[in-house]
Design an enzyme around this catalytic site. Structure first.
Site, PDB file in Angstrom:
ATOM      1  N   ARG A 125       0.860  -1.195   0.000  1.00 56.54           N
ATOM      2  CA  ARG A 125       0.000   0.000   0.000  1.00 56.54           C
ATOM      3  C   ARG A 125       0.894   1.242   0.000  1.00 56.54           C
ATOM      4  NH1 ARG A 125      -3.764  -2.139   4.904  1.00 56.54           N
ATOM      5  NH2 ARG A 125      -5.049  -3.575   3.720  1.00 56.54           N
ATOM      6  N   ARG A 219      -9.777   5.277   5.602  1.00 58.57           N
ATOM      7  CA  ARG A 219      -8.457   4.789   5.165  1.00 58.57           C
ATOM      8  C   ARG A 219      -8.347   4.772   3.639  1.00 58.57           C
ATOM      9  NH1 ARG A 219      -6.295  -0.983   7.374  1.00 58.57           N
ATOM     10  NH2 ARG A 219      -7.795  -1.778   5.877  1.00 58.57           N
ATOM     11  N   ARG A 230     -15.291  -6.970   4.567  1.00 59.31           N
ATOM     12  CA  ARG A 230     -14.615  -6.728   5.843  1.00 59.31           C
ATOM     13  C   ARG A 230     -15.612  -6.438   6.962  1.00 59.31           C
ATOM     14  NH1 ARG A 230      -8.576  -5.273   5.013  1.00 59.31           N
ATOM     15  NH2 ARG A 230      -8.347  -6.160   2.961  1.00 59.31           N
TER      16      ARG A 230
HETATM   17  N1  LIG Z   1      -7.804   5.371  17.710  1.00 59.61           N
HETATM   18  C1  LIG Z   1      -7.914   5.737  16.424  1.00 59.61           C
HETATM   19  N2  LIG Z   1      -8.604   6.851  16.118  1.00 59.61           N
HETATM   20  C2  LIG Z   1      -8.704   7.256  14.835  1.00 59.61           C
HETATM   21  N3  LIG Z   1      -8.179   6.621  13.780  1.00 59.61           N
HETATM   22  C3  LIG Z   1      -7.493   5.503  14.017  1.00 59.61           C
HETATM   23  C4  LIG Z   1      -7.311   5.000  15.347  1.00 59.61           C
HETATM   24  N4  LIG Z   1      -6.595   3.863  15.270  1.00 59.61           N
HETATM   25  C5  LIG Z   1      -6.323   3.671  13.964  1.00 59.61           C
HETATM   26  N5  LIG Z   1      -6.865   4.639  13.198  1.00 59.61           N
HETATM   27  C6  LIG Z   1      -6.839   4.756  11.725  1.00 59.61           C
HETATM   28  O1  LIG Z   1      -7.732   3.753  11.248  1.00 59.61           O
HETATM   29  C7  LIG Z   1      -7.264   3.211  10.020  1.00 59.61           C
HETATM   30  C8  LIG Z   1      -7.137   1.694  10.168  1.00 59.61           C
HETATM   31  O2  LIG Z   1      -6.064   1.409  11.045  1.00 59.61           O
HETATM   32  P1  LIG Z   1      -5.001   0.253  10.745  1.00 59.61           P
HETATM   33  O3  LIG Z   1      -4.600   0.266   9.290  1.00 59.61           O
HETATM   34  O4  LIG Z   1      -3.947   0.384  11.755  1.00 59.61           O
HETATM   35  O5  LIG Z   1      -5.945  -1.005  11.006  1.00 59.61           O
HETATM   36  P2  LIG Z   1      -5.576  -2.554  10.941  1.00 59.61           P
HETATM   37  O6  LIG Z   1      -6.300  -3.180  12.049  1.00 59.61           O
HETATM   38  O7  LIG Z   1      -4.106  -2.717  10.916  1.00 59.61           O
HETATM   39  O8  LIG Z   1      -6.238  -2.942   9.546  1.00 59.61           O
HETATM   40  P3  LIG Z   1      -5.948  -4.208   8.570  1.00 59.61           P
HETATM   41  O9  LIG Z   1      -6.117  -5.445   9.379  1.00 59.61           O
HETATM   42  O10 LIG Z   1      -6.983  -4.078   7.499  1.00 59.61           O
HETATM   43  O11 LIG Z   1      -4.555  -4.026   8.014  1.00 59.61           O
HETATM   44  C9  LIG Z   1      -5.939   3.879   9.726  1.00 59.61           C
HETATM   45  O12 LIG Z   1      -6.179   4.909   8.806  1.00 59.61           O
HETATM   46  C10 LIG Z   1      -5.495   4.419  11.086  1.00 59.61           C
HETATM   47  O13 LIG Z   1      -4.686   5.562  10.961  1.00 59.61           O
END
Ligand SMILES: Nc1ncnc2c1ncn2[C@@H]1O[C@H](COP(=O)(O)OP(=O)(O)OP(=O)(O)O)[C@@H](O)[C@H]1O
Length: 280
Positions: A125, A219, A230
């Site tokens: 990404r 995102r 999802r």
């Molecule tokens: N506490 C929060 N408040 C606001 N935005 C958040 C918070 N935590 C994460 N985000 C945002 O939410 C989005 C999703 O987070 P992230 O990519 O870390 O999720 P993930 O669980 O790793 O997802 P995936 O399993 O699909 O890779 C990102 O844009 C991140 O910056």
């Protein structure tokens, strides 16, 4: 009972019995010589102190020497508890909940943790770095890794392979590092079967379904159809929370709180009397 034990202990310290000092002087001298060779700093000149001497007249060193003399041995400088064994922390939760965001912050605040870089066959990404965020490999390369039994766990997630290389975990645990694994719920279930209670499992959740969906939408990395998959999956996944040891709410705008809670979990786990003992 405890107080009575303390009283009798302090009595035996403050008034050494003559038998302790004068009984078999040769043996006693030998014992003191052995002690002297271990820690010369306390038993250098006057070994036996007047036990009736007021504590306030003694320097700290003199008092320590006097106490050691009364007890008949030097104070041990070895750690009271052995250092904690390396810990495996599994961080999981629905897609878009913030696993990567939490881990990114943990990386910055805890240098002693090793974050295992997952191998994936999904495309990179924007902003992601190969070898830091993931090892981006082709499907063919990934299948070879499975064949060679190089992965602790792997899964096909939304059409792409993701897996945890064993070598990295062994290498860093060998160095005494704690290990953080980031997996989806499916991966966490498999890891629970493999590792049982030898690892600690943390489930990240958003404060509500709407908050999770908004985060995914913001995102902007998934198409509408991918989003639908999802969201439906996330509804099912939340039911798996009972298989985890801890649940951490990553609320909107409160990423720091979630990170702090994960850090507290790690600290508490390191202070446990009965340590988890993972072997990979
Ligand atoms: N506490 C929060 N408040 C606001 N935005 C958040 C918070 N935590 C994460 N985000 C945002 O939410 C989005 C999703 O987070 P992230 O990519 O870390 O999720 P993930 O669980 O790793 O997802 P995936 O399993 O699909 O890779 C990102 O844009 C991140 O910056």
């Amino acid at each position: 009972m405890f107080r009575r034990l303390c009283n009798s202990f302090s009595l035996s310290i403050s008034k050494p019995k003559p038998a302790l000092i004068f009984q078999n002087p040769i043996k006693k001298q030998l014992k003191l010589q052995q002690t002297l060779s271990l820690t010369p700093r306390f038993f250098s000149s006057s070994i036996e102190m007047d036990s009736t001497q007021n504590n306030t007249q003694l320097t700290k060193v003199e008092l320590l020497r006097s106490l050691e003399s009364s007890l008949g041995h030097c104070f041990n400088t070895n750690p009271v508890c052995p250092s904690p064994t390396p810990l495996i922390i599994v961080i999981s939760g629905p897609s878009g909940v913030g696993k990567d965001a939490v881990i990114k912050r943990l990386r910055e605040s805890r240098e002693s943790l090793h974050f295992v870089v997952t191998a994936t066959s999904r495309p990179m990404r924007p902003g992601e770095v190969d070898g830091k965020d993931y090892y981006f490999v082709s499907k063919e390369q990934f299948l070879k890794m499975i064949e060679r039994d190089e992965l602790l766990e792997y899964a096909l997630v939304y059409g792409d392979y993701k897996g945890i290389p064993k070598k990295q975990i062994r290498e860093y645990m060998g160095k005494g590092c704690d290990i953080v694994l980031r997996v989806d719920i499916q991966g966490a279930e498999t890891l629970r079967r493999i590792l049982g209670n030898s690892a600690v499992f943390v489930f990240l959740v958003a404060e509500s379904e709407l908050a999770l969906v908004e985060r995914l939408v913001d995102r902007r990395t998934e198409s509408r159809d991918e989003l639908l998959v999802r969201i439906v999956t996330a509804r099912e996944e939340v039911k798996h929370v009972r298989n985890f040891d801890y649940v951490v709410v990553n609320a909107e705008g409160k990423l720091e709180n979630a990170v702090k809670l994960v850090e507290s979990i790690i600290d508490a786990e390191k202070a446990k009397v009965r340590q988890r003992n993972a072997v990979i």
